[in-house]
Scaffold this active site. Structure first.
Site, PDB file in Angstrom:
ATOM      1  N   TYR A 140      26.375  43.102  20.461  1.00  0.00           N
ATOM      2  CA  TYR A 140      25.496  42.992  21.637  1.00  0.00           C
ATOM      3  C   TYR A 140      24.190  42.264  21.358  1.00  0.00           C
ATOM      4  O   TYR A 140      23.465  41.932  22.299  1.00  0.00           O
ATOM      5  CB  TYR A 140      25.256  44.383  22.220  1.00  0.00           C
ATOM      6  CG  TYR A 140      26.566  44.965  22.691  1.00  0.00           C
ATOM      7  CD1 TYR A 140      27.091  44.596  23.918  1.00  0.00           C
ATOM      8  CD2 TYR A 140      27.324  45.782  21.870  1.00  0.00           C
ATOM      9  CE1 TYR A 140      28.325  45.061  24.341  1.00  0.00           C
ATOM     10  CE2 TYR A 140      28.562  46.250  22.273  1.00  0.00           C
ATOM     11  CZ  TYR A 140      29.055  45.883  23.515  1.00  0.00           C
ATOM     12  OH  TYR A 140      30.289  46.322  23.915  1.00  0.00           O
ATOM     13  N   ARG A 150      31.037  34.781  -1.809  1.00  0.00           N
ATOM     14  CA  ARG A 150      31.915  35.576  -0.951  1.00  0.00           C
ATOM     15  C   ARG A 150      32.410  34.780   0.252  1.00  0.00           C
ATOM     16  O   ARG A 150      31.803  33.772   0.636  1.00  0.00           O
ATOM     17  CB  ARG A 150      31.121  36.760  -0.372  1.00  0.00           C
ATOM     18  CG  ARG A 150      30.974  37.910  -1.292  1.00  0.00           C
ATOM     19  CD  ARG A 150      30.064  38.964  -0.652  1.00  0.00           C
ATOM     20  NE  ARG A 150      29.999  40.150  -1.489  1.00  0.00           N
ATOM     21  CZ  ARG A 150      29.007  41.027  -1.445  1.00  0.00           C
ATOM     22  NH1 ARG A 150      27.994  40.861  -0.621  1.00  0.00           N
ATOM     23  NH2 ARG A 150      29.029  42.085  -2.226  1.00  0.00           N
ATOM     24  N   THR A 186      33.164  39.010  38.320  1.00  0.00           N
ATOM     25  CA  THR A 186      32.332  39.109  39.524  1.00  0.00           C
ATOM     26  C   THR A 186      32.756  38.064  40.553  1.00  0.00           C
ATOM     27  O   THR A 186      32.720  38.330  41.761  1.00  0.00           O
ATOM     28  CB  THR A 186      30.840  38.942  39.142  1.00  0.00           C
ATOM     29  OG1 THR A 186      30.535  39.920  38.157  1.00  0.00           O
ATOM     30  CG2 THR A 186      29.920  39.117  40.335  1.00  0.00           C
ATOM     31  N   GLY A 194      28.972  42.236  32.324  1.00  0.00           N
ATOM     32  CA  GLY A 194      28.119  42.374  31.137  1.00  0.00           C
ATOM     33  C   GLY A 194      26.779  41.692  31.360  1.00  0.00           C
ATOM     34  O   GLY A 194      26.704  40.674  32.036  1.00  0.00           O
ATOM     35  N   ASP A 232      29.879  33.942  27.659  1.00  0.00           N
ATOM     36  CA  ASP A 232      31.182  33.389  27.230  1.00  0.00           C
ATOM     37  C   ASP A 232      31.408  31.959  27.728  1.00  0.00           C
ATOM     38  O   ASP A 232      32.285  31.269  27.216  1.00  0.00           O
ATOM     39  CB  ASP A 232      32.327  34.273  27.736  1.00  0.00           C
ATOM     40  CG  ASP A 232      32.299  35.660  27.104  1.00  0.00           C
ATOM     41  OD1 ASP A 232      31.643  35.815  26.067  1.00  0.00           O
ATOM     42  OD2 ASP A 232      32.929  36.567  27.663  1.00  0.00           O
ATOM     43  N   ARG A 248      23.824  39.303  23.386  1.00  0.00           N
ATOM     44  CA  ARG A 248      23.536  39.380  24.832  1.00  0.00           C
ATOM     45  C   ARG A 248      22.117  39.839  25.140  1.00  0.00           C
ATOM     46  O   ARG A 248      21.648  39.676  26.263  1.00  0.00           O
ATOM     47  CB  ARG A 248      24.495  40.378  25.487  1.00  0.00           C
ATOM     48  CG  ARG A 248      25.875  39.890  25.590  1.00  0.00           C
ATOM     49  CD  ARG A 248      26.715  40.500  26.689  1.00  0.00           C
ATOM     50  NE  ARG A 248      26.518  41.873  27.034  1.00  0.00           N
ATOM     51  CZ  ARG A 248      27.519  42.713  27.325  1.00  0.00           C
ATOM     52  NH1 ARG A 248      28.770  42.299  27.245  1.00  0.00           N
ATOM     53  NH2 ARG A 248      27.277  43.941  27.706  1.00  0.00           N
TER      54      ARG A 248
HETATM   55  O1  F6P Z   1      29.759  39.314  28.625  1.00  0.00           O
HETATM   56  C1  F6P Z   1      31.045  38.986  28.194  1.00  0.00           C
HETATM   57  C2  F6P Z   1      31.326  39.739  26.979  1.00  0.00           C
HETATM   58  O2  F6P Z   1      30.227  39.482  26.204  1.00  0.00           O
HETATM   59  C3  F6P Z   1      32.575  39.466  26.152  1.00  0.00           C
HETATM   60  O3  F6P Z   1      32.520  38.377  25.299  1.00  0.00           O
HETATM   61  C4  F6P Z   1      32.727  40.751  25.420  1.00  0.00           C
HETATM   62  O4  F6P Z   1      33.969  40.902  24.867  1.00  0.00           O
HETATM   63  C5  F6P Z   1      32.419  41.724  26.478  1.00  0.00           C
HETATM   64  O5  F6P Z   1      31.413  41.116  27.261  1.00  0.00           O
HETATM   65  C6  F6P Z   1      32.060  43.094  26.003  1.00  0.00           C
HETATM   66  O6  F6P Z   1      31.163  43.721  26.847  1.00  0.00           O
HETATM   67  P1  F6P Z   1      31.200  45.243  27.286  1.00  0.00           P
HETATM   68  O7  F6P Z   1      31.403  46.058  26.062  1.00  0.00           O
HETATM   69  O8  F6P Z   1      29.878  45.435  27.912  1.00  0.00           O
HETATM   70  O9  F6P Z   1      32.318  45.418  28.248  1.00  0.00           O
END
Ligand code: F6P
Length: 373
Positions: free
Chosen positions: A297, A170, A113, A12, A135, A300
């Site tokens: 996302y 809530r 990796t 990822g 993570d 990220r």
């Molecule tokens: O990069 C790790 C991570 O962010 C995890 O926490 C998450 O569950 C996963 O990647 C999901 O990524 P993808 O949908 O790209 O496989």
């Protein structure tokens, strides 16, 4: 003759990848006079021999950018889908490295990796691994680049959820990335002042969460924010998952292993999006309205913060030092202020989960956060 090195990003994406490519690349080209090529899309590009020459021009202006200039994929070298078939591409990868006259290969990625890099080391390649993941679950490294930026994003999200949860009286359940390790949910939960934090490491009981919410309401706080890691499960689901894991470990034949893995995958799929189940159950147990926000996302993407730029640059540069010494087969780990080479055999397949006695857990409990247990 100049050393010729390949570099790739896999798994990822994560903020700080370009800082690490640049950190390695500038040291490799400028300081050591090496040549550098970048493989496209992780191990797939390496298997398909798709690459670009990385010169100073290619490395300019990327420190602050998100994603990866090389592209990424989650392909595994020993089990790659090729024309609908699953193929062991390791021999082709070794061939491609020879064909390109590579002295070494830099794999930037997370735990998966590290495992793949170790497979290539076993096949005789000179590989180093630079640890990235939001993570923060890579063994033997204090932290991985990407984590700090994601922590900031998730914290800000929890901040923002507070005012809307408060206004509407809530419960808001905020799903944060982390399937097996809860570092991000824990860190952001503490920093954002979440009232409840649920982690894969601590199986929860809905009733104890509901009781903490009822207590808050009784003290005039009719809203609650729950930070839940993607992989958090209740006690019953955790037992099911452990039983499924045990079946995989105990399988005595390849057929039994495949069947056990399929069973485990179906259990995992049933537990996906547990945040929605938690919201429903809490609504029923407390009578308060509940809503869910999945950060996804957003955690990220985008520009890396200062800490991740710094870490990517530091580990990248240290990686170039190791390559120049011919020191391969290692993860360039961050330990204290140092970049320390740790054998890939120790890192691969070794997940860093949150220890139950970790000071962050103690700190969360000290401020009255319900951990679901
Ligand atoms: O990069 C790790 C991570 O962010 C995890 O926490 C998450 O569950 C996963 O990647 C999901 O990524 P993808 O949908 O790209 O496989």
């Amino acid at each position: 003759m100049a050393q010729r090195i390949g570099i790739l990003t896999a798994g990822g994406d994560s903020p700080g990848l370009n800082a690490a490519i640049r950190g390695f690349g500038k040291a490799a080209l400028g300081h050591y006079g090496m040549e550098l090529i970048g493989f496209r899309d992780g191990l797939r590009g390496l298997a398909e021999n798709r690459f670009v020459e990385l010169d100073r021009e290619a490395l300019a202006g990327i420190l602050t950018t998100g994603g990866t200039i090389l592209g990424t994929s989650r392909d595994k070298p020993h089990k790659m889908k090729v024309d609908g078939n699953t193929v062991d591409m390791i021999p082709t990868i070794v061939e491609n490295c020879e064909k390109n006259g590579l002295d070494g290969l830099v794999c930037i990625g997370g735990g998966g990796t590290a495992k793949n890099a170790n497979r290539l080391v076993k096949a005789g390649l000179n590989v180093i691994h630079l640890p990235k993941t939001i993570d923060n679950d890579i063994a033997h490294t204090d932290t991985s680049f990407g984590f700090s930026t994601a922590l900031g994003i998730a914290t800000e999200a929890i901040d923002r959820l507070h005012s809307t949860a408060h206004s509407h009286h809530r419960i808001i359940v905020c799903e944060i990335m982390g399937h097996k390790a809860g570092w991000l949910a824990l860190g952001a939960g503490i920093a954002g002042g979440a009232d409840i934090i649920l982690l894969p490491e601590i199986p929860y009981e809905i009733e104890s969460i509901a009781e903490s919410i009822r207590q808050r309401a009784a003290h005039g706080r009719g809203f609650s924010v729950v930070a839940i890691a993607e992989g958090a499960r209740d006690v019953a689901d955790t037992k099911d998952m452990e039983a499924a894991e045990a079946l995989v470990k105990g399988a005595s034949s390849p057929e039994a292993k495949a069947a056990a893995k399929a069973h485990r995958a179906s259990i995992e799929a049933a537990h996906r999006r547990n945040a929605f189940k938690v919201a429903e159950e809490l609504e029923a147990a407390t009578g308060l309205e509940a809503r869910v926000t999945v950060l996804g996302y957003i955690q990220r993407g985008g520009t890396p913060n200062a800490e991740d730029r710094l870490l990517g640059t530091l580990l990248g540069g240290a990686g170039a030092d190791l390559v120049s010494e011919g020191h391969y087969g290692v993860t360039v780990a961050s330990q204290g202020q140092q970049a320390v080479p740790v054998p890939l055999s120790k890192v691969a397949g070794n997940l860093k989960t949150v220890p139950l006695d970790h000071p962050w857990i103690t700190a969360a409990r000290h401020v009255g956060t319900c951990m679901g247990d």
